[in-house]
Design a protein around this motif. Structure first.
Motif, PDB file in Angstrom:
ATOM      1  N   GLU A   1     -23.334 -12.079  -5.594  1.00 43.41           N
ATOM      2  CA  GLU A   1     -23.351 -12.697  -6.660  1.00 43.41           C
ATOM      3  C   GLU A   1     -23.264 -11.623  -7.946  1.00 43.41           C
ATOM      4  O   GLU A   1     -23.793 -11.547  -8.340  1.00 43.41           O
ATOM      5  CB  GLU A   1     -24.417 -14.009  -6.632  1.00 43.41           C
ATOM      6  CG  GLU A   1     -23.260 -14.958  -7.094  1.00 43.41           C
ATOM      7  CD  GLU A   1     -23.577 -14.897  -9.014  1.00 43.41           C
ATOM      8  OE1 GLU A   1     -22.721 -15.383  -9.369  1.00 43.41           O
ATOM      9  OE2 GLU A   1     -24.446 -14.805  -9.342  1.00 43.41           O
TER      10      GLU A   1
ATOM     11  N   ASP B   1     -29.174 -10.770  -1.543  1.00 39.67           N
ATOM     12  CA  ASP B   1     -28.179 -11.321  -1.630  1.00 39.67           C
ATOM     13  C   ASP B   1     -27.356 -11.939  -0.195  1.00 39.67           C
ATOM     14  O   ASP B   1     -27.490 -11.425   0.991  1.00 39.67           O
ATOM     15  CB  ASP B   1     -26.590 -10.816  -2.380  1.00 39.67           C
ATOM     16  CG  ASP B   1     -25.262 -11.336  -2.890  1.00 39.67           C
ATOM     17  OD1 ASP B   1     -25.258 -12.422  -3.800  1.00 39.67           O
ATOM     18  OD2 ASP B   1     -24.716 -11.883  -1.551  1.00 39.67           O
ATOM     19  N   ASP B   2     -27.137 -12.899  -0.327  1.00 41.18           N
ATOM     20  CA  ASP B   2     -26.195 -13.673   1.197  1.00 41.18           C
ATOM     21  C   ASP B   2     -25.403 -12.528   1.721  1.00 41.18           C
ATOM     22  O   ASP B   2     -25.357 -12.129   2.758  1.00 41.18           O
ATOM     23  CB  ASP B   2     -25.560 -15.007   0.996  1.00 41.18           C
ATOM     24  CG  ASP B   2     -27.161 -16.199   0.446  1.00 41.18           C
ATOM     25  OD1 ASP B   2     -28.082 -16.053   0.542  1.00 41.18           O
ATOM     26  OD2 ASP B   2     -26.403 -17.180  -0.220  1.00 41.18           O
ATOM     27  N   GLU B   3     -25.008 -12.245   0.490  1.00 42.35           N
ATOM     28  CA  GLU B   3     -23.579 -10.776   1.459  1.00 42.35           C
ATOM     29  C   GLU B   3     -24.208  -9.985   2.197  1.00 42.35           C
ATOM     30  O   GLU B   3     -23.447  -9.374   2.791  1.00 42.35           O
ATOM     31  CB  GLU B   3     -23.061 -10.308  -0.088  1.00 42.35           C
ATOM     32  CG  GLU B   3     -21.479  -9.633   0.376  1.00 42.35           C
ATOM     33  CD  GLU B   3     -20.539 -10.632   1.092  1.00 42.35           C
ATOM     34  OE1 GLU B   3     -19.718 -10.037   1.975  1.00 42.35           O
ATOM     35  OE2 GLU B   3     -20.234 -11.930   0.758  1.00 42.35           O
TER      36      GLU B   3
ATOM     37  N   ARG C   1     -22.488 -11.732 -11.559  1.00 40.65           N
ATOM     38  CA  ARG C   1     -23.272 -12.057 -12.734  1.00 40.65           C
ATOM     39  C   ARG C   1     -24.688 -11.109 -12.996  1.00 40.65           C
ATOM     40  O   ARG C   1     -24.985 -10.550 -13.453  1.00 40.65           O
ATOM     41  CB  ARG C   1     -23.132 -13.620 -13.450  1.00 40.65           C
ATOM     42  CG  ARG C   1     -23.537 -13.322 -14.378  1.00 40.65           C
ATOM     43  CD  ARG C   1     -23.438 -14.816 -15.159  1.00 40.65           C
ATOM     44  NE  ARG C   1     -23.596 -14.596 -17.044  1.00 40.65           N
ATOM     45  CZ  ARG C   1     -23.069 -14.557 -17.946  1.00 40.65           C
ATOM     46  NH1 ARG C   1     -22.795 -13.197 -18.377  1.00 40.65           N
ATOM     47  NH2 ARG C   1     -24.058 -15.048 -18.678  1.00 40.65           N
TER      48      ARG C   1
END
Length: 134
Positions: free
Chosen positions: A68, A28-30, A70
């Protein structure tokens, strides 16, 4: 778990869902391409769906961070469904801890108290440290 115990759930599906959840989180981009030594996520699938988490950096600091929402929550639900034993209550909340080097993943499941790992203003500093992957 001792060797004499048998699995009454779909171990292969559970392993696959857990692996996919871990891959989803670190890609994930995080988190991808960022400085992190550990990631902690608390994902509740019952009685309501929610997630919170932290990124722990190599200098010992931390910040709130979640992938993200969901897709990760849906993957955790898939894991819970795969682990469900017919006639028994499934887990409600899981604690996912990912650490480097590795990455290694450790997961703990809460069947009875869905708010077990909740963070409040009163317990913030202590709880965030308690949740730090070791």
């Amino acid at each position: 778990m001792n060797a004499s115990m048998t699995m009454d759930f779909d171990q292969a599906a559970a392993d696959r869902a857990l692996h996919e959840l871990g891959q989803m989180v670190i890609a994930d981009d995080e988190f991808a391409g960022k400085d992190w030594q550990g990631i902690t996520l608390v994902i509740q699938v019952e009685p309501r769906k929610r997630m919170f988490g932290y990124r722990y950096t190599s200098d010992g600091k931390w910040e709130a961070a979640t992938p993200e929402g969901r897709p990760a929550i849906l993957k955790a639900r898939e894991l819970a469904d795969a682990m469900k034993i017919p006639g028994k209550d499934g887990w409600k909340t899981c604690l996912v801890q990912i650490s480097r080097p590795g990455p290694n993943i450790k997961v703990d499941f809460e069947y009875d108290v869905p708010n077990r790992w909740d963070v409040t203003p009163a317990n913030l500093e202590a709880r965030v440290e308690e949740l730090r992957p070791r």
